[in-house]
Design an enzyme around this catalytic site. Structure first.
Site, PDB file in Angstrom:
ATOM      1  N   LYS A   9       0.831  -1.213   0.000  1.00 46.74           N
ATOM      2  CA  LYS A   9       0.000   0.000   0.000  1.00 46.74           C
ATOM      3  C   LYS A   9       0.859   1.254   0.000  1.00 46.74           C
ATOM      4  CE  LYS A   9      -1.599   1.613   4.061  1.00 46.74           C
ATOM      5  NZ  LYS A   9      -1.419   2.997   4.462  1.00 46.74           N
ATOM      6  N   ASN A  10       1.849   1.281   0.899  1.00 48.29           N
ATOM      7  CA  ASN A  10       2.593   2.529   1.075  1.00 48.29           C
ATOM      8  C   ASN A  10       3.551   2.823  -0.072  1.00 48.29           C
ATOM      9  OD1 ASN A  10       1.165   3.113   3.307  1.00 48.29           O
ATOM     10  ND2 ASN A  10       2.739   2.465   4.782  1.00 48.29           N
ATOM     11  N   ARG A  27      -4.020  10.758   4.208  1.00 53.62           N
ATOM     12  CA  ARG A  27      -2.886  11.683   4.274  1.00 53.62           C
ATOM     13  C   ARG A  27      -1.963  11.597   3.064  1.00 53.62           C
ATOM     14  NH1 ARG A  27      -1.041  14.059   8.616  1.00 53.62           N
ATOM     15  NH2 ARG A  27       1.041  13.860   7.761  1.00 53.62           N
ATOM     16  N   CYS A  59      -3.705  12.917  12.617  1.00 53.29           N
ATOM     17  CA  CYS A  59      -4.488  11.683  12.542  1.00 53.29           C
ATOM     18  C   CYS A  59      -4.339  10.971  13.869  1.00 53.29           C
ATOM     19  CB  CYS A  59      -4.058  10.815  11.366  1.00 53.29           C
ATOM     20  SG  CYS A  59      -2.548   9.936  11.632  1.00 53.29           S
ATOM     21  N   ARG A  96       1.622  14.345  13.102  1.00 52.83           N
ATOM     22  CA  ARG A  96       2.122  14.114  11.746  1.00 52.83           C
ATOM     23  C   ARG A  96       2.200  15.399  10.909  1.00 52.83           C
ATOM     24  NH1 ARG A  96      -0.451   8.749   9.364  1.00 52.83           N
ATOM     25  NH2 ARG A  96       1.477   8.669   8.195  1.00 52.83           N
ATOM     26  N   PRO A  97       3.109  16.311  11.304  1.00 51.67           N
ATOM     27  CA  PRO A  97       3.265  17.542  10.527  1.00 51.67           C
ATOM     28  C   PRO A  97       3.885  17.267   9.155  1.00 51.67           C
ATOM     29  CG  PRO A  97       4.936  17.394  12.242  1.00 51.67           C
ATOM     30  CD  PRO A  97       4.028  16.217  12.428  1.00 51.67           C
ATOM     31  N   VAL A  98       3.870  18.284   8.283  1.00 56.82           N
ATOM     32  CA  VAL A  98       4.459  18.129   6.943  1.00 56.82           C
ATOM     33  C   VAL A  98       5.550  19.179   6.703  1.00 56.82           C
ATOM     34  CG1 VAL A  98       2.516  16.962   5.827  1.00 56.82           C
ATOM     35  CG2 VAL A  98       2.543  19.464   5.957  1.00 56.82           C
ATOM     36  N   LEU A 127       8.705  19.041   7.001  1.00 57.05           N
ATOM     37  CA  LEU A 127       9.889  18.562   6.275  1.00 57.05           C
ATOM     38  C   LEU A 127       9.609  18.456   4.778  1.00 57.05           C
ATOM     39  CD1 LEU A 127      11.004  15.727   8.739  1.00 57.05           C
ATOM     40  CD2 LEU A 127      11.799  18.094   8.639  1.00 57.05           C
ATOM     41  N   ASP A 158       4.799   0.150  11.916  1.00 60.20           N
ATOM     42  CA  ASP A 158       3.561  -0.406  11.363  1.00 60.20           C
ATOM     43  C   ASP A 158       3.342  -1.873  11.749  1.00 60.20           C
ATOM     44  OD1 ASP A 158       3.040   2.017  10.204  1.00 60.20           O
ATOM     45  OD2 ASP A 158       3.572   1.433   8.167  1.00 60.20           O
ATOM     46  N   ILE A 169       8.509   6.283  16.853  1.00 63.70           N
ATOM     47  CA  ILE A 169       8.199   7.058  15.641  1.00 63.70           C
ATOM     48  C   ILE A 169       6.995   7.980  15.839  1.00 63.70           C
ATOM     49  CG2 ILE A 169       7.713   6.936  13.144  1.00 63.70           C
ATOM     50  CD1 ILE A 169      10.358   5.634  13.752  1.00 63.70           C
ATOM     51  N   ARG A 182      -8.830  -0.125   4.571  1.00 64.31           N
ATOM     52  CA  ARG A 182      -7.922   0.862   3.976  1.00 64.31           C
ATOM     53  C   ARG A 182      -6.615   0.218   3.558  1.00 64.31           C
ATOM     54  NH1 ARG A 182      -7.366   6.369   7.102  1.00 64.31           N
ATOM     55  NH2 ARG A 182      -6.005   6.546   5.325  1.00 64.31           N
TER      56      ARG A 182
END
Ligand code: EPZ
Length: 421
Positions: free
Chosen positions: A22-23, A93, A117, A122-124, A126, A308, A330, A400
């Site tokens: 998926k990822n 996301r 979430c 979970r900032p963005v 970077l 995960d 993490i 999902r």
């Protein structure tokens, strides 16, 4: 709303076909926006998340077509409007990853911020800093990122990530492939999904070197073309079923199509816990006949133990002999499965980012509620090991990220069914 009912206690035996990751698939889908040609992805997992992203790509102007044999063709001949609205990004996301490709191809983009979430903020930051290093001008307005490239387009740059981020590494790659000149990315994430993305981008005509190492060098090219690419096997699905196989004595499962080398940290932990892990002709075989022993784990960026798989491993440790310390490094809020596992009888205490699991507990079936994707599947694993019936509610989380979960598990002897209320 659907739910899953599991009657526990039966060992898993048989063969499970592993789907594409998926990822990885989500980032490969975003890469399709970089070219006017068609990107045809094979071994595509059919999941709610890939469907959500397909909807966003279609909204941006791409033709998205499912084909036989788990193939997906995405053809972004033209971008109608480089605008990703909140409603399509908030569902998932990873949709945020369209920002870099849109900016690289169209010179401008407006993409909703993804928001937090359940597992953490979970900032963005970077992601945005990396795009700025390539010359992008970024403004935040009413929940949107409005990004513009200089008139000549993005230019290569040097990015040293202050912390390892899978998404930011991928996002920088997705923008830098069409930037002018060389980009050097330092302190990159090294997950197999990153090498998969680089392989696909290179098949599209990009020049990416070093993916899978801490330093990635990219020579920008003027344009990319369409390509065919096969998605790497899902190492988290592989690990999840491997843990499930070890959860009940007598389990013996071959994970067909799995890439053994992608799960080294898990194999070491499972072997310490008393399972047997062997490479099989076309995958990996995991079995367990003796007692399960407690093992400590710390999650870490690849090649460390994956966050995960933390919830799933915790479910296993609940039925192992002894005390196991599980440290999550993490995400700040990734123990939401603990109260639900406790409802099944697991003995777990949480202190900050550390959980102490004292086993072996005799798990007893109960109704439980899924809170996020990996937490949900940890409840399925606990249900497989529990006496009696476990009912997992809110399984849209599972849909999902796990393709045909009930089908794959019941083919190995699990008593698991999906019920509609
Ligand atoms: C990816 O998320 C995965 N998602 C996650 O899987 C996975 O848990 C995670 O990598 C770690 O392996 C996808 O690939 C779609 P990160 P990502 O950026 O890229 C902080 C699942 O269940 N950070 O490596 O978002 C962040 O908050 C999901 O399939 C910043 O501070 O993870 C976290 O603490 C869940 N600023 C850490 O870095 C940023 O700009 C690592 O996150 C970006 C990240």
């Amino acid at each position: 709303m659907d739910r899953i009912r599991i009657r526990g206690g039966r060992p898993l035996t048989g063969r499970i076909e592993i789907s594409g990751a998926k990822n990885s698939a989500l980032k490969l889908m975003a890469a399709s926006l970089l070219t006017e040609g068609a990107l045809v992805l094979s071994r595509m997992p059919r999941l709610a998340d890939t469907r959500f992203l397909g909807q966003l790509l279609a909204h941006l102007g791409a033709g998205v077509e499912e084909q036989d044999g788990a193939k997906l063709s995405i053809h972004a001949a033209a971008i109608t409007d480089p605008f990703a609205p909140y409603d399509l990004v908030r569902k998932m996301r990873a949709s945020f990853n369209v920002l870099g490709p849109l900016l690289a191809r169209e010179g401008r983009a407006k993409v909703s911020l993804p928001g937090g979430c359940a597992i953490g903020a979970r900032p963005v930051n970077l992601h945005l800093e990396a795009l700025e290093a390539l010359g992008a001008q970024i403004e935040l307005e009413e929940g949107y990122v409005i990004a513009k490239a200089p008139s000549g387009g993005l230019t290569g740059g040097r990015v040293t990530f202050p912390m390892v981020s899978v998404g930011a590494t991928e996002h920088a790659m997705l923008a830098a492939v069409l930037a002018k000149g060389e980009t050097v990315l330092e302190n990159c994430a090294r997950e197999p999904e990153i090498a998969d993305l680089a392989g696909c981008l290179n098949a599209m005509g990009a020049q990416v070197e070093g993916a899978g190492d801490a330093v990635i060098r990219i020579q920008g090219v003027d344009r990319l073309h369409g390509a065919d690419w096969t998605v790497t096997p899902d190492r988290i699905e592989t690990g999840t079923y491997a843990i499930a196989a070890a959860a009940v004595a007598g389990g013996d499962v071959t994970l067909a199509g799995a890439e053994a080398g992608h799960n080294g940290a898990l194999w070491r932990a499972l072997e310490k816990a008393g399972a047997k892990v062997e490479t099989a002709g076309d995958g990996v075989r995991v079995s367990r006949s003796g007692a399960l022993k407690a093992v400590d784990i710390d999650t870490a960026p690849y090649p460390g133990f994956p966050t995960d798989l933390q919830a799933q491993f915790m479910a296993l440790m609940a039925v192992a002999e002894g005390a196991s310390i599980i440290r999550e490094t993490i995400f700040e809020n990734r123990f939401m499965h603990v109260p639900e596992l406790s409802r099944l009888g697991a003995k777990i205490q949480v202190h900050g980012n550390e959980a102490v699991v004292r086993g072996p507990a005799t798990l007893k079936g109960a109704p439980v509620m899924a809170t996020d994707l990996r937490a949900s599947v940890s409840l399925v694993i606990a249900g497989l090991a529990a006496e009696g019936d476990t009912i997992v509610n809110r399984i849209y989380h599972l849909d999902r990220g796990f393709e045909r979960l009930e089908e794959k598990l019941s083919a190995c002897g699990a008593e698991i069914i999906r019920e509609s209320e």
